[in-house]
Design a protein around this motif. Structure first.
Motif, PDB file in Angstrom:
ATOM      1  N   VAL A 236      -4.917  17.567  18.028  1.00 29.12           N
ATOM      2  CA  VAL A 236      -3.933  16.580  18.656  1.00 29.12           C
ATOM      3  C   VAL A 236      -3.190  17.378  20.029  1.00 29.12           C
ATOM      4  O   VAL A 236      -2.367  16.356  20.436  1.00 29.12           O
ATOM      5  N   ASP A 237      -3.169  18.477  20.004  1.00 29.35           N
ATOM      6  CA  ASP A 237      -2.408  18.929  21.169  1.00 29.35           C
ATOM      7  C   ASP A 237      -3.098  20.323  21.376  1.00 29.35           C
ATOM      8  O   ASP A 237      -3.464  21.034  20.577  1.00 29.35           O
ATOM      9  N   GLU A 239      -2.066  23.663  24.377  1.00 37.69           N
ATOM     10  CA  GLU A 239      -0.798  24.173  25.077  1.00 37.69           C
ATOM     11  C   GLU A 239      -1.507  25.714  25.894  1.00 37.69           C
ATOM     12  O   GLU A 239      -1.622  26.490  24.944  1.00 37.69           O
ATOM     13  N   ARG A 258      -1.803  11.454  13.950  1.00 35.05           N
ATOM     14  CA  ARG A 258      -1.296  11.466  15.028  1.00 35.05           C
ATOM     15  C   ARG A 258      -2.118  11.118  16.162  1.00 35.05           C
ATOM     16  O   ARG A 258      -3.419  11.537  16.086  1.00 35.05           O
ATOM     17  N   THR A 259      -1.833  10.775  17.275  1.00 34.91           N
ATOM     18  CA  THR A 259      -2.322  10.485  18.494  1.00 34.91           C
ATOM     19  C   THR A 259      -2.497  11.537  19.509  1.00 34.91           C
ATOM     20  O   THR A 259      -1.504  12.209  19.664  1.00 34.91           O
ATOM     21  N   ALA A 261      -2.562  14.145  22.162  1.00 33.82           N
ATOM     22  CA  ALA A 261      -1.872  14.207  23.633  1.00 33.82           C
ATOM     23  C   ALA A 261      -2.988  14.249  24.713  1.00 33.82           C
ATOM     24  O   ALA A 261      -4.079  14.842  24.419  1.00 33.82           O
ATOM     25  N   PRO A 262      -2.484  13.777  25.889  1.00 27.15           N
ATOM     26  CA  PRO A 262      -3.540  13.673  26.904  1.00 27.15           C
ATOM     27  C   PRO A 262      -4.069  15.124  27.289  1.00 27.15           C
ATOM     28  O   PRO A 262      -5.276  15.298  27.755  1.00 27.15           O
TER      29      PRO A 262
END
Ligand code: TMP
Length: 404
Positions: A236-237, A239, A258-259, A261-262
């Motif tokens: 979902v993410d 970094e 959870r959606t 992240a772009p």
């Protein structure tokens, strides 16, 4: 050879030959035989996971005498403390939160959590560094994390809001046990966050010294997403992190919770565009690495023949691959300076170059210093300004061999 994630077919693309355990520093005069294994790396044609082809038994790497301290760099301490602050302000801001760290080492991150009075547990199989964490007030369980450990922790402490691992997950071949353990340990809505060296950076910088016994997997967003989905998780993410030569921090949540992240779709698209998991790209990486080895050996040989004094800086685990793959010994690098107490007075694994404390580096300064801890270059070069002022030069070997 079959993929350790999905049993798909593996294609070898690089072979670094016989290598020692990277953190097994040798006591001078100790007759005990060193353990060697074949360090070769391949990519799975099905799930794209890049991985080692031979596994070193975990007890040979992570034990009472494991020397590495994750607090050994000021930049890394700051990195972990700021993440602790972020967790405390977000995922751990609820009612009676609980965080588990896998491979907490000497407790740098969890120390901040402990100081905030938040429930936590570090799981750390390397007894010496676990004791250092406990001395900082961190609650530690001296154990390897796996499915049974996760069940025991859940029984004793209840479900976790966050499971976190820094420079640990990629060390563990048996991912089914880990991910089913994390799934059992996380409360609904909880997250699994981990950060490890990023395949994209390794390929781009030809940082082949990221390949050593402890680094079993070389993650990408694509391979992590596939691995996560096998266990009901979604990526979902992501970094990108500048530390340790380029890492990615991945966040997994249960599918549907959870959606994404772009940033996830963006990194997946960038990976596809650069073809970081394509066999052709990885073979080109291996060719670049072999050229880099030849250039480094030629430079060090010339400097020796000219009578120059060359020291190493940072007896990193990464340096084991460089030293043993390039055949660099004490004739080319007279000693390696390192701040880690448990490495000093020992010899580098396989290559048997003496390791000395940092005071030896300036007494007298060498003409050249081969920077094995290049991932801490800014911190080290700032600290060692007097070395260059005295006429010294740093030798770097990724992304290419050069003097600075
Ligand atoms: P790492 O690249 O795996 O973090 O290992 C860094 C090694 O370099 C570790 O053994 C500590 C050592 N080191 C120094 O000797 N001096 C320094 O200033 C720093 C930052 C690390």
């Amino acid at each position: 050879m079959a993929c350790r994630i999905c049993s798909g077919r593996l294609h070898q693309f690089a072979d670094f030959g016989s290598q020692p355990v990277s953190d097994a520093f040798v006591t001078p005069g100790d007759p005990a035989e060193e353990y060697f294994f074949r360090l070769a790396v391949g990519v799975c044609e099905s799930c794209s996971m890049v991985q080692l082809l031979e596994e070193v038994p975990r007890e040979r790497m992570f034990h009472e005498g494991y020397p590495y301290l994750s607090s050994g760099s000021a930049v890394m301490r700051e990195h972990f403390w700021s993440l602790a602050e972020r967790f405390l302000a977000t995922e751990l801001a609820g009612d009676d939160p609980f965080v588990v760290e896998l491979g907490c080492n000497d407790g740098t991150m969890l120390q901040r959590v402990a100081e905030a009075g938040v429930r936590h547990l570090g799981v750390e199989p390397s007894g010496g560094v676990a004791d250092l964490a406990a001395a900082k007030g961190v609650r530690v369980r001296k154990d390897f994390f796996e499915a049974t450990t996760a069940a025991a922790i859940r029984d004793e402490d209840g479900p976790a809001d966050v499971v976190y691992a820094a420079n640990t997950l990629c060390h563990i071949p048996y991912m089914d046990s880990i991910l089913s353990g994390v799934a059992a340990l996380l409360r609904p809505g909880g997250v699994f966050v981990f950060e490890d060296p990023y395949l994209g950076d390794i390929v781009e910088r030809a940082s082949y010294d990221q390949i050593y016994d402890e680094h079993f997997y070389f993650f990408s967003a694509r391979s992590v997403r596939g691995m996560a989905r096998r266990h009901g998780f979604e990526l979902v993410d992501v970094e990108r992190l500048p530390v340790h030569g380029g890492e990615v921090r991945y966040t997994l949540a249960r599918q549907g919770e959870r959606t994404p992240a772009p940033a996830v779709a963006e990194l997946l698209a960038a990976e596809d565009a650069a073809g970081i998991s394509d066999l052709a790209t990885l073979r080109a990486f291996a060719e670049r690495v072999a050229r880099g080895r030849d250039e480094l050996v030629a430079l060090l040989t010339r400097l020796r023949d000219e009578g120059a004094r060359v020291y190493g800086y940072g007896a990193t685990a990464k340096s084991a691959t460089v030293l043993n793959y390039c055949g660099i010994g004490p004739d080319l690098v007279s000693f390696v300076s390192d701040t880690t107490p448990a490495k000093q007075g020992r010899l580098t694994p396989g290559s048997h170059i003496p390791v000395r404390g940092p005071e030896a580096f300036a007494d007298p300064y060498p003409d050249y210093a081969l920077l094995f801890a290049w991932n801490h270059a800014d911190e080290i070069m700032a600290k060692e300004e007097a070395f260059r002022e005295a006429g010294g030069a740093w030798i770097l070997y990724v992304p290419e061999v050069r003097l600075v």
